[in-house]
Design an enzyme around this catalytic site. Structure first.
Site, mmCIF file in Angstrom:
data_model
loop_
_atom_site.group_PDB
_atom_site.id
_atom_site.type_symbol
_atom_site.label_atom_id
_atom_site.label_comp_id
_atom_site.label_asym_id
_atom_site.label_seq_id
_atom_site.Cartn_x
_atom_site.Cartn_y
_atom_site.Cartn_z
ATOM 1 N N ASP A 146 -3.296 46.774 18.386
ATOM 2 C CA ASP A 146 -3.941 48.033 18.003
ATOM 3 C C ASP A 146 -5.462 48.008 18.081
ATOM 4 O OD1 ASP A 146 -1.309 48.251 17.255
ATOM 5 O OD2 ASP A 146 -1.705 48.634 15.145
ATOM 6 N N GLN A 162 -6.733 44.318 16.852
ATOM 7 C CA GLN A 162 -5.821 43.319 16.333
ATOM 8 C C GLN A 162 -5.762 42.164 17.324
ATOM 9 O OE1 GLN A 162 -3.292 43.880 13.162
ATOM 10 N NE2 GLN A 162 -5.502 44.169 13.030
ATOM 11 N N PHE A 202 -4.762 43.403 9.048
ATOM 12 C CA PHE A 202 -4.049 44.374 9.876
ATOM 13 C C PHE A 202 -4.977 45.551 10.222
ATOM 14 C CE2 PHE A 202 0.796 43.579 9.209
ATOM 15 C CZ PHE A 202 0.634 42.278 9.646
ATOM 16 N N ASP A 259 -2.711 50.643 7.544
ATOM 17 C CA ASP A 259 -3.474 51.295 8.604
ATOM 18 C C ASP A 259 -4.357 52.443 8.112
ATOM 19 O OD1 ASP A 259 -1.835 49.578 9.994
ATOM 20 O OD2 ASP A 259 -0.527 51.134 10.784
ATOM 21 N N GLU A 310 2.938 54.589 11.764
ATOM 22 C CA GLU A 310 1.799 53.675 11.733
ATOM 23 C C GLU A 310 0.543 54.370 12.248
ATOM 24 O OE1 GLU A 310 3.514 49.229 12.351
ATOM 25 O OE2 GLU A 310 3.355 50.393 14.192
ATOM 26 N N TRP A 395 6.044 47.667 22.187
ATOM 27 C CA TRP A 395 6.565 46.547 21.404
ATOM 28 C C TRP A 395 7.879 45.987 21.949
ATOM 29 C CZ3 TRP A 395 3.961 43.459 18.637
ATOM 30 C CH2 TRP A 395 2.853 43.880 17.910
#
Length: 559
Positions: A146, A162, A202, A259, A310, A395
């Site tokens: 991210d 990230q 995160f 987030d 998210e 993902w």
């Protein structure tokens, strides 16, 4: 004399890349201690991706100073990653626990990692990957997902992300940092925010706090069993951050609580913060960035709920051709994307500073490709622009794509607005104007990297191909008002989920397509900004041929 100089150079080289020297102390079937006398800045750790993670506690003066997970090499080295040991003093010890099954990996004392640990004062990040993009942002090495904390200040765009500094697969979440003056050319910066006792770092956001002349970062501290929101403050324009001593600033008993996206809302003269909690978004207000009041939740019975919500964003946008403005809530979801895996959905409506209300019932996707996720916008962007970047992967296969030195890239920058079609309001996505500077003189052959303008005269098929028969087939259907991209006839042996055909609505007739091609990606846009589609491709050889139907006109700009 030459022979003597060569011998001296060899000795210096051996000293520069000195082995860890001491043999490991074997403490059990899966436990070892490796002592390292610090002579150089970095300890180069050998990685073997097919192995299970090992957990390393870095000890200095009998105190734990760092903890990381890494796939240490057992019988083969895929690549090296640097561990900065100079900052810890004269000697460190690595307390290592291996988690793999000894029946398959053999005796720990025979692992290749003990021989291959080396010290060096530099780390070579020279690109050795033929799939590394030319004009998309990528990390110098390691895993990236991210985009985080993006802001603009004093002529510089800051992109945090990230990052795993210790391998090219997801782990050890840290905020990496890159800067740019034009959204195209990016310069790697030192690590921004590292894990601490509260957990890994995160996703989150940064805001330019003009009143106090500082940049404030909000991020999720991801512990072993809980997630909480923390903040850090930068007094040097985002180069370094000092974590707030009162962390965490927001807590919850929810399992997925992460987030945070913070922004100044002039409509209420307060700060807003929106974050993802399970399958909803929660909205907060604050006057001082430290004390937050819960205001409302959004998401029940709206949009796609096939996965975890998210990486939210909440922005006010102009509606083309009108004097109106509306709010748009960005919601990234995984899984649940229209073609499997992760994707970015959005909601258009109204926001009064406390509650967001959506004006439509249908699910809407910002990008109809398979490789567009974690989309967020820059804070404080110039000219009031809302500039977005996405993580250009999915993902379902992000850990398996055929690169090793690094994994993942960001999409090209896109400016967001709203447009109306058949009485409804939709998200407009237009390649940022900075992309125009990359255009070279027009060419006749399909380049490895560049932009194509395709003027359409109705339904059109566009085929990219190479000498080994691999193809990407794109099709505009003027009757159905759709655009599709089929990558099922290109290299995809690393994942069964990779071959696919993605299809997007065009919300009316398309007169011109803008197609951006790079070493591992194709991004297609309606030139009027009503359709976007982002897909990775990994051709065995570059696509060199293009075929179009229905007398479509093709203009090629190599980069």
């Amino acid at each position: 004399m030459k022979k003597l100089l060569f011998s001296l150079m060899t000795m210096l080289l051996c000293a520069t890349y000195a082995n860890a020297q001491q043999k490991p102390l074997i403490l059990g079937k899966s436990h070892a201690l490796q002592r390292v006398e610090v002579k150089n800045r970095y300890l180069l750790l050998p990685v073997q991706e097919r192995e299970d993670n090992a957990t390393i506690k870095v000890l200095a003066n009998n105190q734990q100073v760092q903890k990381l997970n890494i796939r240490l090499a057992v019988d083969h080295v895929d690549y090296y990653v640097p561990l900065d040991i100079k900052r810890f003093g004269g000697e460190v010890a690595l307390d290592i626990w291996f988690h793999g099954d000894r029946r398959f990996t053999g005796a720990m004392k025979d692992f290749l990692c003990w021989k291959e640990m080396k010290q060096s004062d530099s780390f070579d990040t020279k690109n050795r990957e033929h799939f590394r993009p030319m004009y998309h942002h990528t990390p110098a090495y390691g895993w990236m997902n991210d985009p985080n904390g993006m802001f603009y200040k004093d002529g510089v765009y800051h992109l945090y992300y990230q990052w795993n500094p210790y391998g090219s697969m997801w782990e050890n979440m840290t905020w990496g940092h890159s800067t740019s003056r034009d959204l195209i050319h990016w310069e790697a910066q030192p690590t921004a925010i590292e894990p601490d006792a509260l957990g890994d770092i995160f996703s989150g956001s940064c805001v330019v706090d003009k009143k106090n002349n500082q940049v404030v970062a909000f991020y999720t501290s991801a512990g072993e069993r809980s997630q909480m929101q923390s903040m850090a403050i930068s007094k040097d324009n985002g180069k370094t951050f000092e974590k707030y001593k009162g962390n965490p600033v927001l807590v919850s008993n929810e399992e997925d609580f992460r987030d945070p996206k913070c922004f100044w809302n002039p409509d209420i003269n307060k700060w807003n913060l929106i974050l993802a909690v399970g399958q909803e978004m929660r909205i907060y207000t604050s006057e001082n960035l430290k004390d937050w009041n819960y205001e409302s939740s959004f998401g029940k019975d709206l949009g796609c709920h096939d996965g975890v919500w998210e990486c939210p964003d909440l922005i006010k946008l102009p509606v083309r051709g009108t004097n109106k403005h509306k709010w748009m809530l960005i919601c990234n979801i995984n899984p649940g994307g229209p073609f499997g895996g992760s994707a970015t959905q959005y909601f258009v409506g109204d926001f009064d500073g406390k509650k967001f209300s959506c004006e439509h019932k249908d699910t809407r996707w910002m990008d109809y490709g398979k490789d567009h996720y974690a989309t967020v916008t820059f804070d404080n962007a110039p000219e009031g622009r809302k500039i977005a970047l996405a993580w250009m992967s999915n993902w379902q296969y992000a850990n398996q794509v055929p690169t090793k030195q690094f994994r993942s890239a960001n999409s090209i920058p896109r400016d967001l607005d709203l447009f109306e079609y058949n009485g409804q309001t939709y998200c407009g996505v237009t390649p940022s104007k900075e992309m125009l500077a990359l255009r070279g003189k027009t060419g006749k052959e399909l380049p490895k990297t560049g932009e194509l303008l395709i003027d359409l005269k109705g339904s059109t098929e566009i085929i990219f191909s190479n000498s080994v028969g691999e193809q990407v087939v794109m099709e505009y259907d003027a009757v159905k008002n759709t655009f599709s991209m089929d990558r099922s006839r290109t290299y995809a042996s690393f994942s069964e989920a990779f071959p696919c055909k993605t299809v997007a609505p065009t919300y009316g007739a398309v007169k011109q397509l803008r197609i951006f091609i790079d070493n591992c990606s194709i991004e297609a846009f309606d030139a009027e900004g009503r359709m976007a589609m982002t897909n990775l491709v990994f051709p065995t050889e570059p696509y060199t041929q293009i075929k179009v139907t229905n007398n479509a006109k093709v203009t090629i700009y190599p980069f």
